[in-house]
Each structure stands twice: as structure tokens, then as C-alpha cells.
Design a protein around this motif. Structure first.
Motif, PDB file in Angstrom:
ATOM      1  N   ILE A  79      46.140  24.472  79.162  1.00 48.82           N
ATOM      2  CA  ILE A  79      46.292  25.341  77.990  1.00 48.82           C
ATOM      3  C   ILE A  79      47.219  26.503  78.341  1.00 48.82           C
ATOM      4  O   ILE A  79      47.149  27.058  79.433  1.00 48.82           O
ATOM      5  N   SER A  80      48.084  26.855  77.392  1.00 52.09           N
ATOM      6  CA  SER A  80      48.977  28.009  77.560  1.00 52.09           C
ATOM      7  C   SER A  80      49.330  28.507  76.168  1.00 52.09           C
ATOM      8  O   SER A  80      49.105  27.809  75.172  1.00 52.09           O
ATOM      9  N   PRO A  81      49.894  29.719  76.052  1.00 56.00           N
ATOM     10  CA  PRO A  81      50.319  30.174  74.721  1.00 56.00           C
ATOM     11  C   PRO A  81      51.283  29.206  74.051  1.00 56.00           C
ATOM     12  O   PRO A  81      51.221  28.998  72.841  1.00 56.00           O
ATOM     13  N   ALA A  82      52.162  28.588  74.854  1.00 50.95           N
ATOM     14  CA  ALA A  82      53.117  27.627  74.279  1.00 50.95           C
ATOM     15  C   ALA A  82      52.398  26.394  73.754  1.00 50.95           C
ATOM     16  O   ALA A  82      52.742  25.856  72.696  1.00 50.95           O
ATOM     17  N   VAL A  83      51.396  25.927  74.497  1.00 44.23           N
ATOM     18  CA  VAL A  83      50.625  24.762  74.052  1.00 44.23           C
ATOM     19  C   VAL A  83      49.892  25.080  72.760  1.00 44.23           C
ATOM     20  O   VAL A  83      49.860  24.264  71.825  1.00 44.23           O
ATOM     21  N   LEU A  84      49.304  26.269  72.679  1.00 45.45           N
ATOM     22  CA  LEU A  84      48.592  26.653  71.468  1.00 45.45           C
ATOM     23  C   LEU A  84      49.548  26.771  70.287  1.00 45.45           C
ATOM     24  O   LEU A  84      49.199  26.437  69.144  1.00 45.45           O
ATOM     25  N   ALA A  85      50.775  27.228  70.550  1.00 48.52           N
ATOM     26  CA  ALA A  85      51.775  27.311  69.485  1.00 48.52           C
ATOM     27  C   ALA A  85      52.150  25.925  68.993  1.00 48.52           C
ATOM     28  O   ALA A  85      52.305  25.687  67.791  1.00 48.52           O
ATOM     29  N   ASP A  86      52.308  24.977  69.931  1.00 49.28           N
ATOM     30  CA  ASP A  86      52.603  23.598  69.552  1.00 49.28           C
ATOM     31  C   ASP A  86      51.464  23.009  68.728  1.00 49.28           C
ATOM     32  O   ASP A  86      51.678  22.281  67.762  1.00 49.28           O
ATOM     33  N   ALA A  87      50.228  23.318  69.127  1.00 48.34           N
ATOM     34  CA  ALA A  87      49.072  22.753  68.437  1.00 48.34           C
ATOM     35  C   ALA A  87      49.037  23.185  66.979  1.00 48.34           C
ATOM     36  O   ALA A  87      48.590  22.418  66.120  1.00 48.34           O
ATOM     37  N   SER A  88      49.501  24.395  66.686  1.00 44.82           N
ATOM     38  CA  SER A  88      49.473  24.873  65.312  1.00 44.82           C
ATOM     39  C   SER A  88      50.430  24.105  64.414  1.00 44.82           C
ATOM     40  O   SER A  88      50.330  24.192  63.184  1.00 44.82           O
ATOM     41  N   LEU A  94      45.578  16.962  64.483  1.00 44.34           N
ATOM     42  CA  LEU A  94      44.490  17.403  65.353  1.00 44.34           C
ATOM     43  C   LEU A  94      43.137  17.256  64.656  1.00 44.34           C
ATOM     44  O   LEU A  94      42.137  16.915  65.289  1.00 44.34           O
ATOM     45  N   ALA A  95      43.116  17.485  63.336  1.00 42.32           N
ATOM     46  CA  ALA A  95      41.871  17.305  62.592  1.00 42.32           C
ATOM     47  C   ALA A  95      41.456  15.837  62.595  1.00 42.32           C
ATOM     48  O   ALA A  95      40.283  15.503  62.797  1.00 42.32           O
ATOM     49  N   LEU A  96      42.421  14.938  62.396  1.00 41.52           N
ATOM     50  CA  LEU A  96      42.128  13.506  62.427  1.00 41.52           C
ATOM     51  C   LEU A  96      41.717  13.070  63.826  1.00 41.52           C
ATOM     52  O   LEU A  96      40.876  12.176  63.993  1.00 41.52           O
ATOM     53  N   LEU A  97      42.298  13.695  64.850  1.00 46.60           N
ATOM     54  CA  LEU A  97      41.904  13.393  66.228  1.00 46.60           C
ATOM     55  C   LEU A  97      40.431  13.732  66.441  1.00 46.60           C
ATOM     56  O   LEU A  97      39.685  12.960  67.051  1.00 46.60           O
ATOM     57  N   ALA A  98      40.008  14.897  65.928  1.00 44.51           N
ATOM     58  CA  ALA A  98      38.607  15.305  66.088  1.00 44.51           C
ATOM     59  C   ALA A  98      37.669  14.298  65.430  1.00 44.51           C
ATOM     60  O   ALA A  98      36.653  13.906  66.012  1.00 44.51           O
ATOM     61  N   VAL A  99      38.024  13.857  64.236  1.00 43.67           N
ATOM     62  CA  VAL A  99      37.199  12.859  63.551  1.00 43.67           C
ATOM     63  C   VAL A  99      37.223  11.544  64.317  1.00 43.67           C
ATOM     64  O   VAL A  99      36.199  10.850  64.437  1.00 43.67           O
ATOM     65  N   LEU A 329      43.441  19.355  74.251  1.00 49.54           N
ATOM     66  CA  LEU A 329      42.468  19.900  73.313  1.00 49.54           C
ATOM     67  C   LEU A 329      41.284  18.963  73.125  1.00 49.54           C
ATOM     68  O   LEU A 329      40.158  19.413  72.907  1.00 49.54           O
ATOM     69  N   ARG A 330      41.519  17.665  73.226  1.00 48.22           N
ATOM     70  CA  ARG A 330      40.400  16.735  73.124  1.00 48.22           C
ATOM     71  C   ARG A 330      39.442  16.911  74.293  1.00 48.22           C
ATOM     72  O   ARG A 330      38.221  16.953  74.126  1.00 48.22           O
ATOM     73  N   LEU A 331      39.998  17.026  75.510  1.00 46.32           N
ATOM     74  CA  LEU A 331      39.138  17.228  76.675  1.00 46.32           C
ATOM     75  C   LEU A 331      38.362  18.523  76.563  1.00 46.32           C
ATOM     76  O   LEU A 331      37.161  18.574  76.853  1.00 46.32           O
TER      77      LEU A 331
END
Length: 357
Positions: A79-88, A94-99, A329-331
Motif C-alpha cells: 500500500i502507498s499513496p500512489a496505490v490508493l490513488a489508483d484504487a480510486s 473494486l466493489a465487484l471484487l469484494a462481492v 486490497l483483497r489481501l
């Protein structure tokens, strides 16, 4: 007296050294053969063999703490600020991944319980997708459930998913190469170890399942995500931690019933097939909704380990940031929710723990 005390303290490490060295050689062999999680799996295989012959390795408590803290830091360092920016940029994906993860775990667990009569703890641990090291650590610490069945199910899942790689390479041409991750600065590394150890001790006292691992991972995730730390563990430390955790896990399998292990393979294959099909179904939905390449989305959703899936992302013609963000994020979600996933099984009347050897 002091010399005798020092000798007594060093004796467990001296006894462990040759076994750990043999485990490291086996890990190196599998790593060179590109086996998924090679360092850990090779070490675990040697440790299991030693346990079956009555020469199981014993990990001193201080070394155990190092293993958990090192692995927790390594997991959170993705995790990093850049990763969190990409995730947005991919909220729907990401919502479908969670489901997808919830559906995968639920379907696989239900299959193992209803079709093969596995107890709830074993079935749930066996159905957790893509967190091999953490799941095996948690399974080895559980009072309920059958650890050998969990190990078989998780390792079979890894092997089956890696077998899918040739198909991906046929569909998508190989381009690009892997870029090495920066190593954390000494000050950052020292702070992560100190805070990670403290968090692990707190989680353990609070009886959080896998707390010795989850505590350091949460600390590492928060610090990396906030930009207070950057970089990964030095490769040597990562290898040492993976080898030692393989030794630790293998040592828990004392006098395993081999017939039981052989019977667990078929249920494990069924469970991983269900997991792959569920992930593929959600990947197809995401592909149709967002127009992203199906192979890219499937790799991001595939119930495989972070290491193996990330390597595939860098060696195939795929968006590495998309795949890596989803797996990291899944892990993180899996490790944070694992206590809830296992809590209802703590008093499972079906648990065979009382019948263990």
C-alpha cells in the motif's frame, strides 16, 4: 552460570540451524523452478518430512515473533499513496471484487461442508482465496479444524491457478519486464519492526485470530498508506521469513495421517474449481460493464497468491497497477475480516480438534 545460561538460550537455535539450512535449499530449488511461493513451500515440504520422521523443527519464541512481524510488514508494504490513488479510479471494479471474494469463499466453503462433510473451521480456512502464507499461519494456530486439509486445499489452489498461466500466455502476448521494488530505508524499517511487534503483541492478547501477523500488517498498511514509510523489506529478510514460516508450518504437521491427506485432494480440487469459475463469472461481468480486457480482469480477480499473480501481471501484456491494486486490497480485506469469518466457528460442534493425534 552466565555461560551456561547463554548456551542454553542458543541451544534451540543451534538445533534449528541444520534443519533450516536444508529447508532453505529445498526452497531455493522450487524458487528456481518457478514454483509458486517456492521458498515457503520447499521449506514446508522439508519440515513436514522431518516431522513425519520424528525430527520436527522447533522455532524459538523470539524467532517466531520475527517471522510474523516480517511477513506482516511485507504484506502491508504494497500500500502507498500512489496505490490508493489508483484504487480510486476503479470503484466499481473494486466493489465487484469484494462481492466476488465473498461469493467465492461462501460457495467453496458450502461445497466442502455439504458435499464432503468438512467442519466449518476447516472449510472456511480452505476457502480463503489468495492468502496462502497468512491462511496457513492462521490454520496452524487454530484449536479447531484440520490443518492438513487446509494445507492441501490451499496448495492445490496455488498449483491449479499456476497451471492456467500457459492459457493466459496464449491469449495475451508476453511483453515488458518486472521492475524491482525499492527497499525501505533503515529508519523506516526499524520503526515498522518496533511498532509491528507491539501491535502483534496487543492483537495476540486480545485473542485476535492470527493477531501476531495481522497487527504488524495493519501497522505497515497504515504507515505506507499515509506516506510515513515507503519501500519493501530487503530481499534477504523476505527470503529468511518465508523459509522460516515454511519450517514453522511444516513442524505443526506431526505424524499426519497420509490417507486423510490423499482423501483431501479431491475436495480441494472441487473447491478450487468452484473458486475459479466464480471469479471468472465476476470478471466477465466486470468486462462487459467496464469494457476492460477479460484476461486482465480475471487475473485481478483470480483467487491466487499476491506474489504469483503480481509476477504474471508484469510478464503478461496487462496493466500491472490494476492487477496489483486489486490483489493488495483483497489481501488487506481478507486479513482484516478473517477474525469475523472464523469467530462463529470457535465453538463448532463439528470440529474434529478433539480427535487430533
Amino acid at each position: 552460570m552466565r555461560k551456561d545460561t547463554l548456551a542454553a538460550q542458543l541451544r534451540p537455535y543451534a538445533a534449528l540451524a541444520p534443519k533450516a539450512a536444508l529447508a532453505a535449499l529445498a526452497g531455493l530449488a522450487l524458487e528456481l523452478a518457478n514454483f509458486p511461493a517456492g521458498w515457503m513451500c520447499g521449506a514446508m515440504a522439508v519440515s513436514v518430512a522431518l516431522s513425519l520422521t520424528g525430527h520436527g523443527a522447533k522455532i524459538p519464541p523470539l524467532l517466531r515473533s520475527f517471522i510474523f512481524v516480517a511477513l506482516g510488514i511485507s504484506m502491508g508494504s504494497g500500500i502507498s499513496p500512489a496505490v490508493l490513488a489508483d484504487a480510486s479510479a476503479w470503484p466499481l471494479s473494486l466493489a465487484l471484487l469484494a462481492v466476488s471474494v465473498i461469493a467465492t469463499m461462501g460457495a467453496s466453503s458450502l461445497y466442502l461442508r455439504k458435499m464432503h462433510g468438512w467442519d466449518s473451521t476447516t472449510a472456511r480456512l480452505s476457502s480463503v482465496p489468495g492468502a496462502l502464507t497468512a491462511v496457513l499461519l492462521m490454520a496452524s494456530e487454530q484449536r479447531n479444524g484440520r490443518f492438513p486439509d487446509v494445507a492441501v486445499a490451499q496448495i492445490v489452489r496455488q498449483i491449479v491457478l499456476v497451471a492456467c498461466v500457459p492459457l493466459l500466455m496464449v491469449i495475451t502476448p508476453v511483453t515488458g519486464d518486472q521492475s524491482a521494488r525499492a527497499v525501505a530505508a533503515p529508519l523506516d524499517l526499524g520503526l515498522l519492526f518496533v511498532l509491528g511487534f507491539a501491535a502483534g503483541q496487543i492483537c495476540t492478547k486480545l485473542k485476535v485470530p492470527g493477531g501476531a501477523l495481522i497487527g504488524p500488517m495493519v501497522v505497515s498498511t497504515l504507515m505506507h498508506g499515509a506516506g510515513l514509510a515507503s519501500g519493501a523489506l530487503p530481499p534477504v529478510l523476505q527470503i529468511v521469513a518465508l523459509v522460516l514460516v515454511g519450517v514453522l508450518i511444516g513442524a505443526r504437521v506431526s505424524m499426519v495421517d497420509l490417507s486423510m491427506l490423499s482423501r483431501a485432494i479431491l475436495p480441494a480440487l472441487g473447491a478450487v474449481l468452484i473458486a475459479v469459475l466464480v471469479a471468472a463469472g465476476f470478471a466477465a461481468v466486470t468486462h462487459l460493464m467496464l469494457g476492460m480486457p477479460f484476461v486482465e480482469v480475471w487475473l485481478a480477480y483470480a483467487p491466487g497468491g499476491i506474489e504469483a499473480m503480481t509476477v504474471m501481471a508484469y510478464t503478461l501484456n496487462l496493466d500491472p497497477s490494476f492487477v496489483s491494486v486489486h490483489h493488495v486490497l483483497r489481501l488487506l480485506g481478507l486479513m482484516l475480516l478473517a477474525p469475523l469469518w472464523l469467530r462463529s466457528t470457535e465453538k463448532d460442534p463439528e470440529s474434529p480438534s478433539s480427535r487430533r493425534a
